[in-house]
Scaffold this motif. Structure first.
Motif, short mmCIF file in Angstrom:
data_model
loop_
_atom_site.label_atom_id
_atom_site.label_comp_id
_atom_site.label_asym_id
_atom_site.label_seq_id
_atom_site.Cartn_x
_atom_site.Cartn_y
_atom_site.Cartn_z
N SER A 275 0.65 -1.22 -0.19
CA SER A 275 0.04 0.12 0.01
C SER A 275 0.96 1.09 -0.01
O SER A 275 0.35 2.37 -0.20
N SER A 295 -2.38 -1.09 -3.49
CA SER A 295 -3.61 -1.50 -2.73
C SER A 295 -3.94 -0.14 -1.78
O SER A 295 -3.19 0.42 -1.33
N TYR A 296 -5.24 -0.29 -1.31
CA TYR A 296 -5.73 0.85 -0.44
C TYR A 296 -5.69 0.30 1.04
O TYR A 296 -6.13 1.20 1.67
N SER A 329 -7.34 -3.86 -8.18
CA SER A 329 -7.21 -2.62 -8.16
C SER A 329 -6.93 -1.95 -9.78
O SER A 329 -6.34 -2.74 -10.40
#
Length: 519
Positions: A275, A295-296, A329
């Motif tokens: 992330s 990635s969040y 994503s």
């Protein structure tokens, strides 16, 4: 209403949020009012004044109203705080317990037309109320919604599997574990706290550089879903440096219904959090364009582990059934002919970069659609000779696991060595190239490499006067100067190396075999 003062117990999902109108303009057929619809999903009447409804950080308590089982009530905008058009979190609370939660967004609408306003979103499957993705959609009622009435979309959906999305230490004493659906229970030897689709597990204190593990034997959600126990290895993630994570595989020419993907490999000896990284591409002026986070949620990638990022996990899994370690994503769009893909930190520190060309694919392939490019040796340079089309035996891609063309280079060699003594240059992506590894005592070396046949005749020159580094690899595709492919048989490399500074010389001969059908 004095007779409604008796106490009552309200359990999770006894009350459901079943319809939301956050943007009533332009009007379709209803009044220009926001509303929330609530449904009694229990078998007993419920006094609504015993509950609290939370919209974002704002609270309101409904009037004392007895909602019968299998009945709806609508709260219009004169009763409730404003609903944000761009989304918010809605909760029904009872004695500080969450009865139902919905995090709504405009993306729940099925089209830009309805997303523009005037249409509500409706819950589809009342038996899976915690499920958000795929369980909400635009109303199909011609009025734009059906407040106070059964939802037109209501039906039972196929239950999605309960899956782990990501995990990562939050600090040295807590592990954050994120699932694809909200979690109601967890079985582990450690204490934990559940937060919607996330579990925060209290773990033994971690030392920097250590790796520990935890076994999760079961996880449950609001519907029946099978779960296979998982053993999670983890360590404190460190800040990535250049070369720690490499771009290891790319697909830039998917089918018309497909999507690009980018695979990364942790080539370091430390855990890293994906992330903290983004992909972007360079424009025609070589400037970096908009970043796309890998990635969040914090996503731990351990040493020597792979991960593939694709906008559509379902398509990727259906097209390449062996695909694993997937992050769903968005990534930068990649052109079919050429492109520049960059992996970098949020402070714009470049971790890896690949300037790919379509002609890096094996030249004998007639169609590159749904064929990925793989890196042969992850720690070698991003040059054409270190990339190749994925093997046909792996359905032309290896997303999330070791590349079909992976070459592990030896660390202790003297001068020159052939890494793979048998090649099969037949366009299947498996051992199509000859890999020559070299390790020299110093720099300033040049080399001439001839391919000689059984009779000692030179039939091809791989490099006439190549300037070599101290260590590296040389790749040859098996294609001769006249563009034909070398015939099956026994051959040798005749290597002449010369140091421009010290005048040292070395001459070596290395045998290799070309496999295939004799013509």
């Amino acid at each position: 209403m004095g007779n409604l003062t008796f106490s009552q117990s309200i359990n999770a999902y006894d009350l459901l949020i079943t319809e939301i109108m956050s943007d009533p303009s332009p009007v379709v057929g209803l009044s220009e009012d926001e509303f929330i619809e609530i449904y009694n999903n229990s078998s007993a009447p419920i006094i609504l004044s015993k509950t609290t409804i939370q919209i974002g950080s704002r609270l309101f308590i409904p009037d004392s109203f007895l909602l019968e089982p299998d009945s709806f009530i609508v709260f219009w905008d004169d009763k409730i705080p404003t609903l944000k058009n761009n989304g918010d979190s809605l909760k029904i609370l009872h004695e500080n317990k969450v009865i139902h939660r919905v995090d709504y967004t405009p993306s729940m609408h099925d089209s830009d037309f309805k997303r523009n306003g005037g249409w509500s979103i409706e819950l589809i499957d009342f038996k899976k109320p915690c499920l958000i993705n795929g369980n909400w959609n635009s109303s199909i009622n011609s009025s734009g919604g059906s407040p106070g009435k059964p939802n037109d979309l209501e039906k039972e959906l196929t239950a999605p599997q309960l899956e782990l999305n990501s995990y990562c230490p939050k600090n040295d004493s807590q592990l954050s574990v994120v699932f694809n659906v909200p979690i109601e229970s967890l079985e582990s030897i450690y204490e934990y706290n559940l937060q919607f689709n996330k579990a925060i597990i209290n773990i033994p204190k971690l030392d920097s550089g250590s790796i520990d593990s935890i076994l999760i034997t079961h996880a449950g959600t609001c519907y029946e879903a099978p779960f296979q126990e998982i053993n999670l290895k983890y360590g404190l993630p460190l800040n990535p440096d250049s070369g720690n994570i490499v771009i290891n595989e790319i697909l830039f020419n998917p089918d018309e219904n497909g999507h690009d993907f980018i695979e990364v490999l942790n080539a370091s000896d430390k855990p890293l959090d994906l992330s903290k990284l983004s992909f972007c591409k360079r424009n025609e002026n070589n400037l970096l364009e908009s970043p796309f986070k890998l990635s969040y949620s914090p996503f731990l990638l351990l040493p020597n582990e792979y991960c593939v990022v694709c906008p559509d996990k379902k398509w990727l899994s259906n097209t390449f059934p062996k695909a694993i370690n997937i992050i769903e994503s968005s990534i930068p769009s990649m052109n079919n002919d050429a492109g520049k893909v960059v992996l970098l930190t949020h402070s714009a520190k470049i971790i890896d970069e690949v300037n790919y060309l379509e002609n890096w694919h094996y030249s004998e392939l007639t169609n590159n659609e749904n064929v990925s490019l793989e890196k042969l040796n992850p720690t070698s340079l991003n040059i054409s000779s270190n990339w190749s089309s994925a093997s046909s035996s792996e359905n032309y891609a290896t997303p999330g696991y070791e590349n079909s063309n992976f070459i592990a280079l030896e660390t202790t060699i003297n001068y020159f060595k052939i890494a793979n003594s048998i090649i099969t240059p037949n366009a299947d992506g498996y051992k199509d190239q000859l890999i020559i590894q070299y390790s020299l005592p110093n720099v300033h070396w040049t080399a001439k490499i001839n391919v000689i046949n059984y009779f000692g005749t030179t039939i091809h020159t791989i490099g006439g006067n190549m300037l070599l580094g101290k260590n590296g690899t040389i790749h040859w595709s098996g294609i001769l100067q006249d563009k034909t492919i070398i015939n099956p048989g026994i051959y040798a490399l005749e290597i002449h190396a010369y140091n421009l500074k010290t005048q040292e010389k070395t001459q070596e001969k290395r045998t290799f075999y070309v496999n295939g059908t004799l013509k």
